[in-house]
Each structure stands twice: as C-alpha cells, then as structure tokens.
Enzyme design. Structure first.
Site, PDB file in Angstrom:
ATOM      1  N   GLY A  16       0.818  -1.212   0.000  1.00 51.72           N
ATOM      2  CA  GLY A  16       0.000   0.000   0.000  1.00 51.72           C
ATOM      3  C   GLY A  16       0.848   1.256   0.000  1.00 51.72           C
ATOM      4  N   GLY A  18      -0.310   4.470   0.179  1.00 55.27           N
ATOM      5  CA  GLY A  18      -1.015   5.635   0.715  1.00 55.27           C
ATOM      6  C   GLY A  18      -0.115   6.352   1.715  1.00 55.27           C
ATOM      7  N   GLY A  20       0.242   5.912   4.963  1.00 48.55           N
ATOM      8  CA  GLY A  20       0.921   5.002   5.881  1.00 48.55           C
ATOM      9  C   GLY A  20       2.129   4.341   5.233  1.00 48.55           C
ATOM     10  N   VAL A  84      -1.668  -7.611  -3.997  1.00 47.09           N
ATOM     11  CA  VAL A  84      -1.398  -8.750  -3.124  1.00 47.09           C
ATOM     12  C   VAL A  84      -2.699  -9.489  -2.844  1.00 47.09           C
ATOM     13  CG1 VAL A  84      -0.677  -9.430  -0.803  1.00 47.09           C
ATOM     14  CG2 VAL A  84       0.633  -7.716  -2.077  1.00 47.09           C
ATOM     15  N   GLU A 175     -17.211  19.143   2.168  1.00 43.35           N
ATOM     16  CA  GLU A 175     -16.416  19.775   1.114  1.00 43.35           C
ATOM     17  C   GLU A 175     -17.075  19.613  -0.258  1.00 43.35           C
ATOM     18  OE1 GLU A 175     -12.032  19.736   3.249  1.00 43.35           O
ATOM     19  OE2 GLU A 175     -12.705  17.916   2.255  1.00 43.35           O
ATOM     20  N   ASP A 312      -5.663   3.685   7.746  1.00 42.22           N
ATOM     21  CA  ASP A 312      -7.114   3.488   7.800  1.00 42.22           C
ATOM     22  C   ASP A 312      -7.510   2.039   8.064  1.00 42.22           C
ATOM     23  OD1 ASP A 312      -7.181   6.116   7.151  1.00 42.22           O
ATOM     24  OD2 ASP A 312      -8.417   5.920   5.359  1.00 42.22           O
ATOM     25  N   ALA A 328      -5.209  11.304   7.274  1.00 43.35           N
ATOM     26  CA  ALA A 328      -3.824  11.267   6.803  1.00 43.35           C
ATOM     27  C   ALA A 328      -2.781  11.428   7.925  1.00 43.35           C
ATOM     28  CB  ALA A 328      -3.620  12.321   5.720  1.00 43.35           C
TER      29      ALA A 328
END
Lengths: 453, 453
Positions: A16, A18, A20, A84, A175, A312, A328
C-alpha cells in the site's frame, strides 16, 4: 583468498502506497534494509484533495506523485506494481499474481473503502470518493447533470437533474456540498441558456445531530451556517433508507421523505480493505465491525511481532479507548513510527507504544470559508481558509506537486473558473442524453466503449 | 397599440468544437445572429499538445477549454452537447438524439480520425492519438510497458516490453518518438531496479523518404539527426504490412522485418469523420479518397451556399491544386473566414475566395530541440524550441489555460520530471501483469471494471 559471504539485508515489505505505506518507506529510505513497496497503482494519491478533482478544480495528476519518482534516489527501495492476494505469515511471504515476495517484516497499509452498510446495490447510483476513477466518475455525473437539465424540457425531470444529494456530513461530504454549491450558484451561473443554475438544490444528509462531528460543536455550527448561506440544505439526524431509480428515501423524526435526484453522492461509512480480512483469517487476529484490524500498542498484530497494520486499515484504541480516526496525519505518524521501530530493532532496541499527536481537524467549505480546530485555537472564515491552504501546502511540500497545485488554486481563486471540468468517459454524458445509435463524429468502435477520464 | 413582430434572427448551427468550429463561433460572438455550437464533448481540445498528455507531461485539463466557459459571455451563442447523426439539407435541419435543430446556415467541422488503410484490426494493437481518451490509453501503455519489463524475467519478452514502435513520421510521430526517447533515456533512468531503461529501443517508421515531409528537406534532415542523437532509430521508405500478436512487420527495400513490440503507436493516415459521408450522401457532394469533403472556393459545398465544411474534414484545393494540410492554423483561418462571410451576407455582401496564409510549420523533438520552417526563415535547436514555445503560448492565449500550461512546462523543464505519468484505467496495468483473481486492495465490483483516466 576467501570471500566473506555477505549477510542478506533485512527484507521489509510494505503493501500500500497511501500515507501510511509511503511514510514507512520514506523513513526507511537509505536505511540498512531492503524495502519493497507494493501498490496496484503507480502513484501515491493525496486523498484529502480528491473532492477538488470531483468538482473540476484540479486534475488527477495535480494530487498524485509517481511512486517511482518519490523513491528514485532511495536505492534500497524497490517499487512493485501489483495486487497482493495472499499473505502467508508462516512462510513469511506475500503473493501477487505469480510472484512470491518473502519478508522479514511486513507492513499492511491498504486503507479503507466506503461502506454502504450492507446495501451494496446503492453503490452504482450513489458512488463514493476513494480513487481517482471515483473522482472522475463524480465529476462526469455532476457536470452531466447540468448539461442534461439544459436539454430537458419536462420541469419535473429537470428538477431531478438539478438536485444533488450528498450522503454523509463528515469532511468529504461537507467539502463536496460546498464545492457543488459554488459551482451551481457562482461558477456556472452565466454558462447555460435554458436553465438557471441558481435553482439547483443541494442536500446534505447527516446521520448524527451535527455535521463534522469530529470537531468542536461551535465550529460545527459555524460550518453549518456557512454552508446554509452558500445555499446547501442540511438535514441532521437523518438516515437514508433506500436509493432506487434515482430516488433517495430518508428518514428524519420517523418521517420518510423521497427526493428525486439524478446525482446522489456517497460520503458515509468506512470499511477496511479486503486484505485486512485475508490477514485476519491467516493470523486469527480480530477485526472490528468495520473490517479494521485490531492492532497492539506498537501497531503489530497479536502473535506476530513482524507484521504491522497501519493507517485506515488499523483499529488502534490504546490512546483513549476510541479507535484513532482514519485521517492522513494518523497514517503518516504511524508510518514514521514503524519505520523508526524497524531500524531500532535491528540493533536490539525498541520504542514505547505508538502515540498519536493530534494536529487538529479542518474542513474547507468554500472560497474564503473553512473551519479549523486545533484544540487550543479555533478558526473560521477567511483566516481558517488561509490556514487550510497553508496546511495543505505544507503536506504537499514533500512531493513535487506543490507549486502547480498552489498556482492552480490561486488561478481558480482569481478567475472563479473551473478549468478541469471535463466530462469524459461513457460517451461524454451518457446518463443525460438519449442513446444515439448513428455515430457521427466518432465512428470507431473504440471510441464507443465506455471509458473514463 | 400593435406590437411589431420581431423577425427571428438568422440561425447559425456549427457542428464540432475543434479549431474550425470554435473560431467560427468566436467570430460570430455577439453578432446579430443566433449561434448553436454542437459538440459531443463539453470542451475544446488543443490537439497539437495531445502527445504531451500521452507521454505524461500534461494533464487533459491543461490542454482543454470548457466550451461553455469560452462562450459564457456571448449571449447569442448556445452550446449543445450531443452527437449529430443526420443532416437534412432540404428541411435545413440537423438531428441529434431526439432533438431537431433547424438552421439557416450550417457549418460542419467534425474533423478527422486516423486511417488504418483498411486494416482496422490493427487499431486495437496500435492505437492512434485523436482524443483525450486516446492519449490516456497511450500513456497507460507506455508507462505500463516499463512496469512490465521491470517484472519480466524472460529476456526476449523483456525486450518486447522495452521496444516502442511509432508508425508515421509526421509531426505527431516525431513528437511522440522524441518524448518517449526522453522518457526512457533521461526521465525514468533512475526509477527502476531490475531494468536499465536506456536499453529501450524506439523505432520510427516512415513511408516517405524523409520524416516531416511538410517542411523543408534541410530541416527534415536536422530533425532526423536530432532524433537519432536522442536514440531513436528511423526507418524511411518503410511500409507496415502487418500488425499481429505484438509483432509489427514492415517492408523496406523489398525486405520484410518482424519486430516484437508491446507498444505500437499509430500516427499515420487521416480519414474524414463519418459526418462528412452523411453529408455527402444527402447532398451529392464529392469526398476525396480520405473521406474529406471537396469544398468550393468559399468553403461551401456544391449546390448549397448555406452549408460550409471547414478544417480537417474539408478538402480545399483551390490555392495551389493540393489540398490544404489538416492543421490547426488552416481550421482557424477557415473558421474566421466563414464567420466573417456569414455576417457580410446578412447585408447582401460577400467575400473573395478563401486564401490560407501559411504561418509555417514546426515540430518539437525534445527539450531544447525543435525545427521551425517559416519559409523565409528556418530555425533549429534551442532557438526553434523557444520559438515553438512562444507560438504555442500565443495560440493558447485565447483560452484560460495559458498560465498553467506555461508554468507546468517550465516546471517539467527544470525538474525533468513527468508528474502526469499516472497509469490509470484497466486495473492499473492489466496489459502487463498476469490476471489477479483474488482482489485484495480493491474488493469492489466497480473498481474491477475496465476504466480509463
């Protein structure tokens, strides 16, 4: 002479790219380990700004950083594109396609998707906003709705095209609602000849008793008032009970309301990505009701000191009993923690448990309008908007996109134009127009297939 | 009192929002006529820069201008989204979907597509570059090829992934070849761990005896030398005889060569869009062998003074016997001519026949490298590159995209980075990886569908 056999380096595999995964890899860049960063996309996505792609302000590339480019100089880091499917904790390897990637330490950071609370059939009518493709699809729907309204002569149908329903009053929902209101009531005002875009209706449905429940109640109130001033109708304590045939049904005070809308957007519910479940099955670790993996105080999972779950996908409840929010800054700090811990472990050391430093919460409502909650200080209006801008520039600063994005914002701010409002894919605006069988401008088969931009 | 009945305004209908249609409408903006501009997309595309989207330098929105935004202030101009399927010259109307749009004057400007010289089956393997979707698909293929090579262990297959064949040595082919060479030999050099991107092969196949046949031979030669210096292998007097199973077969000096390549790009051949044929059938006007409509000296078609065909769809051979080339300046000047003529006709006047003022030819080869042929002056190298830049900025100046594009260029120039190199759609890079059945990060059905960005 006998060559000394070189001991192979410690193998770190991160699944991943992102926040993290990216920050874990960044922390380990040039450390004395081998890092393999696996993602199914070739870019990191700055998700907090995805709603600006969905509403035509930014382009996907403006909020993306190619992973290879980010780690170009980190010669110990390998980027691997793929998905994966299997984690084998006994053999210490992950499998993607026909490739087997062995690890000494594994970090699972594949994030979360939207949850439709078991009503997955709603998804097609009410898309969410997690990927670039999602954003492009939302953009197509929003701008196509105005186009369809322009061509529609039946007043009832026209109103359905000009009604936008956003489900979920968290930051994304707020938003989106603010951005669509600015579109309808400001940006597009002069652009149509048959419709008055100011007649558009924008509804924001929230389950709880206030929007932005994660910030202080007084800021929630300011945000709600600002949205209402922009023209957004907010319904709190409202639960969606059905979405079908372009009608959203919601319950408020035991009363059911049916709203005809051609554009229903989903910004509610979170569900851990499927790899969390795969991991749980192989390790007997527990997941919470949202499919997030329960992690230990050091972000490993029970019984496996060499498997970390962060961002997350992780349920970390060791700070105040409540799981940390899926934002984030949490993922970033967890990535840095894990990267640091791995390096210390190589020398036989360790770290105290992970501790999240709350950097505050903020949400953009519209031009010159935002709310910022830093705990010790609360900002609203123009000042909050400037702060929001600075914070996002600060985050983007670590990528190569910063200048373009800032410039684009400034430009949009001055011109109040939305230059990225391309309707692309699915034959321009399929949803709106009756099917055309005799192709004229694009006679080729390829161009007739559903595609997205 | 009796109200005087207002005479309805002259109805001008323009089909196609490319350079031809756009400049016709711009010339008529705020004139004493009603203008309806019909396009199936909601944006004008600056096609000359499309290759920069295909090679990861710019985003689609950077080279697009929303049509409604362009004509926002022209209250006599209506933008209509849709695809015209029928032209009825007797009833003076066009039909799109279930809508009938009557006209007094019609301008058909729907441009051209690629021609595969009757071998339409090649299209899937060797896509062309006409639409934003085409560019995104090319981008996906180019960057996926490098990713696949990185994962491929078989050296023969790896070489096929690292071989790029561009068919056609006109401006688009030359610009694509130069941009891919810069990618492979410069931009991506540090980004991979298993492959050396400098081993990539880039072949440019040209039917004629030199590339860029439309410019002076000495500039052609400079362009060829510059490309070769960048690493591109050029084959002139070469005809593609087959494309099948990722193998392109070409004939040069009666000798057949088979090249294994996973990325074959088509930049040859032009074919008028299908609406030209529709028009020809209804009016008995002639089309040339490329499907372009033969037009009169005033750009109308034979027998119909109120139907104009302009731009890439028109064959205008009244200047020197040869049809004018299908380039933006021709379309632009024709649009302005027609717009002017329509206004003069309202007062009983007319114009002498259309005359194209040649503004010169130019092609970008790479950073600091271009060729410019203005007839009276010829430029190469850095000077030509600067000139190319200025010309394109000058053209873009009429849209709202200018600053962002210039800024982006400057930024890419300084960093030598390609920030827009997103692989999107078709499950990231489907073509390259073996199919993965167990979804991990993206478990949802929607995300598994083939989509493009």
């Amino acid at each position: 002479m006998v060559a000394l056999e070189k001991k192979p380096l410690h193998q770190v595999v991160i699944v991943g790219g992102g926040f993290g995964g990216l920050y874990t890899a960044k922390t380990l860049a040039n450390a004395n380990v081998d890092v393999t960063l696996i993602d199914k996309r070739n870019f990191h996505l700055f998700q907090p700004l995805l709603y600006q792609v969905a509403t035509g302000t930014l382009s996907p590339a403006d909020i993306s950083a190619p992973l290879r480019s980010v780690f170009s100089k980190s010669k110990n880091t390998k980027v691997l594109l793929g998905e994966v499917s299997v984690i084998d904790p006994k053999a210490q390897q992950v499998i993607l396609g026909d490739q087997i990637v062995p690890y000494d330490t594994l970090i699972v950071a594949t994030g979360a998707n939207h949850s439709y609370f078991g009503k997955d059939s709603w998804k097609e009518t009410a898309p969410g906003l997690k990927t670039v493709e999602d954003a492009i699809e939302m953009r197509r729907r929003i701008f196509s709705a105005f186009e369809a309204a322009e061509q529609e002569t039946d007043p009832v149908k026209r109103r359905a095209f000009l009604t936008f329903v956003i489900v979920g009053g968290g930051p994304t929902g707020v938003e989106l609602a603010g951005a669509i209101a600015e579109l309808a009531y400001k940006t597009l005002k002069e652009d149509f000849r048959n419709i008055n875009t100011s007649e558009a209706k924008i509804l924001l449905l929230q389950g709880g008793d206030r929007i932005l429940p994660h910030i202080a109640p007084e800021l929630s109130k300011v945000a709600a008032e600002s949205l209402q001033k922009l023209g957004v109708v907010i319904h709190t304590l409202t639960r969606v009970t059905n979405i079908e045939n372009d009608i959203v049904t919601f319950k408020q005070n035991d009363e059911l309301t049916d709203i005809a809308s051609k554009t229903i957007l989903w910004a509610a519910g979170v569900q851990g990505s499927a790899l969390g479940k795969v991991l749980a099955e192989r390790t007997d670790v527990e997941c919470d009701f949202s499919g997030r993996v329960i992690v230990e105080p050091d972000l490993t999972i029970k019984g496996y000191k060499n498997i970390f779950v962060i961002g997350d996908l992780a349920n970390f409840s060791h700070q105040n009993g409540k799981p940390l929010p899926g934002v984030a800054p949490v993922a970033k700090q967890q990535g840095e923690y894990v990267g640091g811990l791995i390096q210390l472990r190589l020398h036989g050391h360790t770290l105290p448990q992970f501790h999240y430093t709350d950097v505050g919460s903020l949400a953009m409502i519209g031009q010159n309008l935002a709310v910022v909650d830093l705990g010790f200080i609360k900002l609203t209006g123009f000042l909050a908007w400037v702060f929001w801008l600075i914070i996002h520039i600060y985050f983007l600063i670590e990528f190569d996109t910063k200048l373009v994005v800032v410039f684009q914002w400034a430009w949009n701010y001055i011109t109040r134009n939305r230059r990225s409002r391309l309707i692309t894919g699915k034959e321009a605006f399929l949803a709106a127009t009756p099917p055309v069988n005799n192709s004229s401008h694009s006679p080729t088969k390829e161009q007739k297939q559903p595609v997205k931009l």
